[in-house]
Design a protein around this motif. Sequence first.
Motif, short mmCIF file in Angstrom:
data_model
loop_
_atom_site.label_atom_id
_atom_site.label_comp_id
_atom_site.label_asym_id
_atom_site.label_seq_id
_atom_site.Cartn_x
_atom_site.Cartn_y
_atom_site.Cartn_z
N PRO A 1 0.81 -1.21 0.00
CA PRO A 1 0.00 0.00 0.00
C PRO A 1 0.85 1.27 0.00
O PRO A 1 0.47 2.26 -0.62
CB PRO A 1 -0.81 -0.10 1.27
CG PRO A 1 -0.73 -1.51 1.72
CD PRO A 1 0.51 -2.09 1.11
N ASP A 2 1.98 1.23 0.69
CA ASP A 2 2.83 2.42 0.74
C ASP A 2 3.35 2.76 -0.66
O ASP A 2 3.32 3.92 -1.08
CB ASP A 2 4.02 2.20 1.68
CG ASP A 2 3.58 1.98 3.12
OD1 ASP A 2 2.48 2.43 3.47
OD2 ASP A 2 4.34 1.37 3.87
N PHE A 3 3.81 1.73 -1.37
CA PHE A 3 4.32 1.96 -2.72
C PHE A 3 3.22 2.51 -3.62
O PHE A 3 3.46 3.42 -4.41
CB PHE A 3 4.89 0.66 -3.29
CG PHE A 3 5.34 0.80 -4.71
CD1 PHE A 3 6.52 1.46 -5.01
CD2 PHE A 3 4.58 0.29 -5.75
CE1 PHE A 3 6.94 1.60 -6.33
CE2 PHE A 3 4.99 0.43 -7.07
CZ PHE A 3 6.17 1.09 -7.35
N ALA A 4 2.02 1.96 -3.49
CA ALA A 4 0.91 2.40 -4.34
C ALA A 4 0.58 3.87 -4.11
O ALA A 4 0.37 4.61 -5.07
CB ALA A 4 -0.31 1.52 -4.09
N ILE A 5 0.55 4.30 -2.87
CA ILE A 5 0.20 5.70 -2.60
C ILE A 5 1.32 6.63 -3.08
O ILE A 5 1.05 7.70 -3.62
CB ILE A 5 -0.15 5.94 -1.11
CG1 ILE A 5 -0.78 7.31 -0.91
CG2 ILE A 5 1.05 5.83 -0.21
CD1 ILE A 5 -2.14 7.47 -1.45
N VAL A 6 2.56 6.23 -2.92
CA VAL A 6 3.68 7.06 -3.41
C VAL A 6 3.64 7.13 -4.93
O VAL A 6 3.82 8.20 -5.52
CB VAL A 6 5.03 6.53 -2.88
CG1 VAL A 6 6.20 7.25 -3.56
CG2 VAL A 6 5.11 6.67 -1.38
N LEU A 7 3.40 6.01 -5.58
CA LEU A 7 3.31 5.99 -7.04
C LEU A 7 2.16 6.88 -7.52
O LEU A 7 2.32 7.66 -8.47
CB LEU A 7 3.12 4.56 -7.54
CG LEU A 7 3.03 4.38 -9.05
CD1 LEU A 7 4.33 4.83 -9.72
CD2 LEU A 7 2.73 2.93 -9.39
N LYS A 8 1.01 6.79 -6.86
CA LYS A 8 -0.15 7.61 -7.23
C LYS A 8 0.18 9.10 -7.09
O LYS A 8 -0.12 9.89 -7.99
CB LYS A 8 -1.33 7.25 -6.34
CG LYS A 8 -2.55 8.10 -6.57
CD LYS A 8 -3.66 7.74 -5.60
CE LYS A 8 -4.80 8.70 -5.76
NZ LYS A 8 -5.10 9.45 -4.57
N GLN A 9 0.83 9.46 -5.98
CA GLN A 9 1.18 10.87 -5.78
C GLN A 9 2.20 11.33 -6.82
O GLN A 9 2.13 12.46 -7.30
CB GLN A 9 1.76 11.07 -4.37
CG GLN A 9 0.77 10.89 -3.27
CD GLN A 9 -0.30 11.97 -3.25
OE1 GLN A 9 -0.41 12.83 -4.12
NE2 GLN A 9 -1.13 11.93 -2.23
N SER A 10 3.11 10.44 -7.17
CA SER A 10 4.12 10.79 -8.15
C SER A 10 3.50 11.06 -9.51
O SER A 10 3.83 12.04 -10.18
CB SER A 10 5.14 9.65 -8.26
OG SER A 10 6.07 9.90 -9.26
N VAL A 11 2.57 10.20 -9.91
CA VAL A 11 1.95 10.34 -11.22
C VAL A 11 1.02 11.56 -11.25
O VAL A 11 1.02 12.34 -12.20
CB VAL A 11 1.18 9.05 -11.59
CG1 VAL A 11 0.33 9.25 -12.82
CG2 VAL A 11 2.16 7.90 -11.80
N ALA A 16 8.02 16.19 -6.26
CA ALA A 16 8.13 16.81 -4.93
C ALA A 16 7.07 16.26 -3.98
O ALA A 16 7.37 15.93 -2.82
CB ALA A 16 8.01 18.32 -5.05
N ASN A 17 5.85 16.16 -4.46
CA ASN A 17 4.78 15.63 -3.62
C ASN A 17 5.04 14.17 -3.27
O ASN A 17 4.78 13.73 -2.15
CB ASN A 17 3.44 15.79 -4.33
CG ASN A 17 2.28 15.69 -3.38
OD1 ASN A 17 2.17 14.75 -2.63
ND2 ASN A 17 1.40 16.69 -3.43
N ALA A 18 5.56 13.41 -4.22
CA ALA A 18 5.87 12.00 -3.96
C ALA A 18 6.98 11.87 -2.91
O ALA A 18 6.94 10.97 -2.07
CB ALA A 18 6.28 11.31 -5.25
N LEU A 19 7.95 12.76 -2.94
CA LEU A 19 9.01 12.73 -1.93
C LEU A 19 8.46 13.04 -0.54
O LEU A 19 8.85 12.40 0.44
CB LEU A 19 10.13 13.72 -2.30
CG LEU A 19 11.00 13.31 -3.48
CD1 LEU A 19 11.96 14.43 -3.84
CD2 LEU A 19 11.75 12.03 -3.18
#
Length: 76
Positions: A1-11, A16-19
């Motif tokens: 789930p952590d990876f999915a939310i970071v990926l979603k924010q990145s896309v 910057a938001n993903a970081l």
Amino acid sequence: PDFAIVLKQSVQQGRANALWTSFGVGLGILVHVSYCLLGVALLLSQSETVFTAVKHLAALYLAYLGVQALRYAKPN
């Protein structure tokens, strides 16, 4: 789930938001690990019986790992 939310924010929001999301995820994990470790440390420091049991279980586990390593070692 952590990876999915970071990926979603990145896309959706950019790097910057993903970081910042990654930083938040890491901070959340640090909080959970810290209170788990502190709770276990408190339990072990307050109960000699539990400490001894954990110590013996750890020794048995290390012995098991050693036996497995010897069993599956490649002969020279």
